[in-house]
Write an enzyme that holds these catalytic residues in place. Structure first.
Site, PDB file in Angstrom:
ATOM      1  N   GLY A 247       0.826  -1.201   0.000  1.00  0.00           N
ATOM      2  CA  GLY A 247       0.000   0.000   0.000  1.00  0.00           C
ATOM      3  C   GLY A 247       0.855   1.243   0.000  1.00  0.00           C
ATOM      4  N   SER A 248       0.295   2.306   0.569  1.00  0.00           N
ATOM      5  CA  SER A 248       0.949   3.614   0.470  1.00  0.00           C
ATOM      6  C   SER A 248       2.027   3.802   1.543  1.00  0.00           C
ATOM      7  CB  SER A 248      -0.112   4.710   0.617  1.00  0.00           C
ATOM      8  OG  SER A 248      -0.697   4.617   1.894  1.00  0.00           O
ATOM      9  N   ARG A 250       2.219   6.358   3.461  1.00  0.00           N
ATOM     10  CA  ARG A 250       1.565   6.904   4.663  1.00  0.00           C
ATOM     11  C   ARG A 250       1.104   5.755   5.574  1.00  0.00           C
ATOM     12  NH1 ARG A 250      -3.562   7.371   5.612  1.00  0.00           N
ATOM     13  NH2 ARG A 250      -3.987   6.816   3.455  1.00  0.00           N
ATOM     14  N   THR A 251       0.432   4.777   4.979  1.00  0.00           N
ATOM     15  CA  THR A 251      -0.042   3.658   5.803  1.00  0.00           C
ATOM     16  C   THR A 251       1.130   2.841   6.325  1.00  0.00           C
ATOM     17  OG1 THR A 251      -2.051   3.626   4.484  1.00  0.00           O
ATOM     18  CG2 THR A 251      -1.636   1.695   5.840  1.00  0.00           C
ATOM     19  N   GLY A 252       2.167   2.699   5.515  1.00  0.00           N
ATOM     20  CA  GLY A 252       3.362   1.969   5.957  1.00  0.00           C
ATOM     21  C   GLY A 252       3.917   2.551   7.248  1.00  0.00           C
ATOM     22  N   GLU A 270       5.568  -3.257   1.124  1.00  0.00           N
ATOM     23  CA  GLU A 270       5.691  -3.052  -0.325  1.00  0.00           C
ATOM     24  C   GLU A 270       4.988  -1.733  -0.598  1.00  0.00           C
ATOM     25  OE1 GLU A 270       7.362  -4.966  -2.224  1.00  0.00           O
ATOM     26  OE2 GLU A 270       7.162  -7.044  -1.599  1.00  0.00           O
ATOM     27  N   CYS A 305       2.305  -0.180  -8.766  1.00  0.00           N
ATOM     28  CA  CYS A 305       3.393   0.400  -7.973  1.00  0.00           C
ATOM     29  C   CYS A 305       4.691   0.449  -8.772  1.00  0.00           C
ATOM     30  CB  CYS A 305       3.583  -0.382  -6.687  1.00  0.00           C
ATOM     31  SG  CYS A 305       3.659  -2.126  -7.007  1.00  0.00           S
ATOM     32  N   GLU A 404       4.574   9.903  -6.366  1.00  0.00           N
ATOM     33  CA  GLU A 404       3.787   8.926  -7.099  1.00  0.00           C
ATOM     34  C   GLU A 404       2.432   9.530  -7.466  1.00  0.00           C
ATOM     35  OE1 GLU A 404       2.619   5.504  -4.801  1.00  0.00           O
ATOM     36  OE2 GLU A 404       3.451   4.241  -6.368  1.00  0.00           O
TER      37      GLU A 404
HETATM   38  P1  NAD Z   1      -3.439   2.542   1.314  1.00  0.00           P
HETATM   39  O1  NAD Z   1      -2.169   2.493   2.043  1.00  0.00           O
HETATM   40  O2  NAD Z   1      -4.325   3.687   1.532  1.00  0.00           O
HETATM   41  O3  NAD Z   1      -4.309   1.252   1.616  1.00  0.00           O
HETATM   42  C1  NAD Z   1      -3.773  -0.041   1.545  1.00  0.00           C
HETATM   43  C2  NAD Z   1      -4.467  -0.903   2.562  1.00  0.00           C
HETATM   44  O4  NAD Z   1      -4.120  -0.407   3.856  1.00  0.00           O
HETATM   45  C3  NAD Z   1      -5.983  -0.884   2.475  1.00  0.00           C
HETATM   46  O5  NAD Z   1      -6.472  -2.165   2.765  1.00  0.00           O
HETATM   47  C4  NAD Z   1      -6.368   0.099   3.569  1.00  0.00           C
HETATM   48  O6  NAD Z   1      -7.650  -0.111   4.086  1.00  0.00           O
HETATM   49  C5  NAD Z   1      -5.305  -0.200   4.613  1.00  0.00           C
HETATM   50  N1  NAD Z   1      -5.061   0.887   5.566  1.00  0.00           N
HETATM   51  C6  NAD Z   1      -5.181   2.224   5.358  1.00  0.00           C
HETATM   52  N2  NAD Z   1      -4.883   2.902   6.494  1.00  0.00           N
HETATM   53  C7  NAD Z   1      -4.562   1.969   7.431  1.00  0.00           C
HETATM   54  C8  NAD Z   1      -4.144   2.036   8.799  1.00  0.00           C
HETATM   55  N3  NAD Z   1      -4.028   3.201   9.442  1.00  0.00           N
HETATM   56  N4  NAD Z   1      -3.865   0.887   9.440  1.00  0.00           N
HETATM   57  C9  NAD Z   1      -3.975  -0.303   8.811  1.00  0.00           C
HETATM   58  N5  NAD Z   1      -4.391  -0.420   7.533  1.00  0.00           N
HETATM   59  C10 NAD Z   1      -4.664   0.695   6.846  1.00  0.00           C
HETATM   60  O7  NAD Z   1      -3.076   2.371  -0.216  1.00  0.00           O
HETATM   61  P2  NAD Z   1      -4.070   2.298  -1.426  1.00  0.00           P
HETATM   62  O8  NAD Z   1      -4.554   3.682  -1.686  1.00  0.00           O
HETATM   63  O9  NAD Z   1      -5.055   1.227  -1.225  1.00  0.00           O
HETATM   64  O10 NAD Z   1      -3.090   1.781  -2.574  1.00  0.00           O
HETATM   65  C11 NAD Z   1      -2.306   2.634  -3.330  1.00  0.00           C
HETATM   66  C12 NAD Z   1      -0.898   2.664  -2.799  1.00  0.00           C
HETATM   67  O11 NAD Z   1      -0.368   1.355  -2.675  1.00  0.00           O
HETATM   68  C13 NAD Z   1       0.039   3.371  -3.752  1.00  0.00           C
HETATM   69  O12 NAD Z   1       0.845   4.276  -3.024  1.00  0.00           O
HETATM   70  C14 NAD Z   1       0.897   2.273  -4.334  1.00  0.00           C
HETATM   71  O13 NAD Z   1       2.170   2.609  -4.739  1.00  0.00           O
HETATM   72  C15 NAD Z   1       0.934   1.272  -3.265  1.00  0.00           C
HETATM   73  N6  NAD Z   1       1.136  -0.040  -3.844  1.00  0.00           N
HETATM   74  C16 NAD Z   1       2.359  -0.628  -3.690  1.00  0.00           C
HETATM   75  C17 NAD Z   1       2.618  -1.863  -4.240  1.00  0.00           C
HETATM   76  C18 NAD Z   1       3.937  -2.552  -4.062  1.00  0.00           C
HETATM   77  O14 NAD Z   1       3.998  -3.760  -4.237  1.00  0.00           O
HETATM   78  N7  NAD Z   1       5.004  -1.879  -3.718  1.00  0.00           N
HETATM   79  C19 NAD Z   1       1.613  -2.516  -4.950  1.00  0.00           C
HETATM   80  C20 NAD Z   1       0.382  -1.889  -5.089  1.00  0.00           C
HETATM   81  C21 NAD Z   1       0.159  -0.650  -4.514  1.00  0.00           C
END
Ligand code: NAD
Length: 501
Positions: A247-248, A250-252, A270, A305, A404
């Site tokens: 994911g993003s 920020r969430t990481g 990731e 990503c 991004e």
């Molecule tokens: P996101 O981080 O907003 O959400 C990803 C997941 O995390 C969702 O299931 C969401 O509900 C959960 N989440 C959000 N806030 C959370 C919190 N505080 N605690 C726990 N879980 C939480 O990302 P997105 O908008 O769904 O996806 C887009 C992002 O993901 C982009 O930045 C993209 O680059 C990244 N991405 C990375 C890869 C990779 O393999 N490196 C692959 C796909 C997407």
């Protein structure tokens, strides 16, 4: 308005499939009622219409799911199963997915807005392939025997961690979830998966299919809902040993904080990227490079990503390459995701389309040249579409070339020599993927060595598969999906020494 009568059959089938997925979490082998029955609308990016509703799980459901996963782990029913038996169950799971491939493809298409041709040819078959790859690995991965004296036998074994929390995004819901689910199951762990609130259907169907295949109840649980509710509860749970996340950024960061504030669980990340795609003048087949440069960013509406979102062109071929990439982009028109001829579908949500278009407006207001696209499309459908967009002559330090965008927007810059190409390529906070086109092998290997990226593709964008590790350097995260290395992160290494009497 386009004639959509030929879509009546798939739409009817989708309605049936979605109706079979109740707004409930999947816990301990079944869809379970919730304490408060809170739900979320599940809207299709195809036309903005509601598909169905999903459960808005919170701490209570997450607690229940983790408790079941822990009980399933502690019982030994899964981790203690003979390797060949676990393998057979996972292979059966894969075969059942194959039998239901069209159902998965339809649900994934309507939920994400990606073209049905892609869910049929890529997302679903790739998920099945991943499951088979790790199933097959179960009885082929060995531990180690140490170099100990004759009076002692020392060996190291891989122990599963326990309950794994999987948190995944909306861009490849089934495919990316399987990159984590398959190796985690193969190594004997039990799981609680939190799919994106925008795209939960394939994960819920997957868990039901696992039960049909004979995977014991409690081994694979799904909690749906919002990130800051269900996701955060999972990240803070004291009985979860690892959060495997895509994911993003920020969430990481929030996940690392949650781990530090709870049980110091491991976190694998990731995250995003701003991957450079470099074309040198010594590469003669510009048409091929242009085709791949275009699809390297426009595939999946740019929501990848590893998208090659920065195209770096050696100056002497920059105009010729740009013309070719524009020609490819101009030929790609967004279409109805359910239409078999569509190659560019809808973006994931209205909010995301607005965010991507805001970046395009930013480019316009900064005087950057929009070489093609830059507009919303198919607004009359009610869905979230935009034209493939190319922004030319983007200064490498401009925010558009640094952050991004995660949409079908390509930033193009020129360079004069290898040193400059490398400096631009490595000049972001990310390090996920990088690609180059060159006929010079020495240059190819020098760049492979010097590029700060988890994956380097030479003369073919994204030319990798399940056999090679996937993941990033720097703020693109750490930990690897794919390949046998992915199994390592779901295990602890235990050293055992036996001293002979
Ligand atoms: P996101 O981080 O907003 O959400 C990803 C997941 O995390 C969702 O299931 C969401 O509900 C959960 N989440 C959000 N806030 C959370 C919190 N505080 N605690 C726990 N879980 C939480 O990302 P997105 O908008 O769904 O996806 C887009 C992002 O993901 C982009 O930045 C993209 O680059 C990244 N991405 C990375 C890869 C990779 O393999 N490196 C692959 C796909 C997407």
């Amino acid at each position: 308005m386009a004639d959509t009568s030929h879509l009546q059959t798939p739409l009817a089938r989708i309605a049936e499939l979605a109706a079979a997925i109740p707004p409930r979490p999947f816990i301990d082998g079944a869809f379970r009622p919730m304490a408060n029955d809170k739900t979320l609308d599940n809207v299709s990016p195809r036309n903005g219409a509601q598909i169905n509703r999903i459960a808005r799980c919170d701490v209570e459901e997450v607690d229940r799911a983790v408790a079941c996963a822990k009980a399933a782990f502690d019982s030994g029913a899964w981790r203690g199963m003979a390797p060949h038996a676990r393998k057979q169950l996972l292979l059966r799971f894969a075969s059942l997915m194959e039998e239901q491939a069209e159902e998965f493809a339809l649900l994934e298409c309507i939920d994400t807005g990606k073209p049905i041709s892609a869910t049929r040819s890529f997302d679903v078959p790739q998920a099945i392939n991943t499951l088979r790859y790790y199933a097959e690995a179960i009885d082929k991965v060995y531990g180690e025997v140490g170099a100990s004296p004759a009076s002692r036998l020392s060996y190291a074994v891989h122990d599963p961690l326990g309950v794994i929390g999987v948190i995944v995004p909306w861009n490849f819901p089934l495919h990316l979830a399987m990159w984590k689910i398959a190796p985690a199951l193969a190594t004997g762990n039990t799981l609680v998966v939190k799919p994106s609130e925008l795209t939960s259907l394939s994960a819920l169907k997957l868990a039901a299919t696992a039960i049909e295949a004979g995977i014991p109840a409690g081994v694979l649980n799904i909690v749906t809902g919002l990130g800051h509710e269900a996701g955060d509860a999972l990240a803070r749970h004291m009985d979860v040993q690892l959060i495997a996340f895509t994911g993003s950024e920020r969430t990481g960061r929030q996940l690392l904080r949650a781990a530090a504030e709870s049980n110091l669980k491991r976190v694998s990340l990731e995250l995003g990227g701003k991957s450079p795609h470099i074309v040198f003048a010594d590469w003669s087949d510009l048409d091929k490079a242009a085709e791949q440069a275009a699809w390297g960013i426009f595939y999946n509406q740019g929501q990848v990503c590893t998208a090659g979102s920065r195209l770096l062109l050696e100056r002497s071929i920059a105009d010729a390459m740009l013309d070719r990439v524009i020609a490819v982009a101009d030929a790609i028109r967004p279409g109805d995701p359910l239409d078999e001829s569509t190659s560019l579908g809808a973006l994931s949500s209205k909010g995301h389309l607005d965010a991507v278009m805001a970046q395009v407006e930013h480019a316009r207001s900064d005087g950057l040249r929009i070489a093609c696209g830059g507009e919303i499309a198919r607004a009359e459908s009610g869905g979230y579409y935009m034209l493939p967009t190319i922004i030319a002559d983007v200064p490498p330090d401009h925010p558009l070339a640094q952050d991004e965008i995660f949409g079908p927007v390509l930033c193009v810059s020129a360079f004069d020599n290898d040193e400059e190409a490398l400096a631009i390529a490595n000049g972001t906070r990310f390090g996920l993927a990088a690609g180059l086109w060159t006929a010079n092998m020495t240059r190819a290997h020098r760049f492979a060595d010097a590029l700060v990226a988890g994956m380097v593709w030479i003369n073919g964008w994204d030319s990798c598969d399940i056999t090679m590790p996937f993941g990033g350097f720097r703020q693109s995260g750490y930990g690897r999906d794919r390949s046998l290395h992915a199994m390592e992160k779901y295990c602890d290494l235990k050293a055992v020494s036996y001293t002979f009497a």
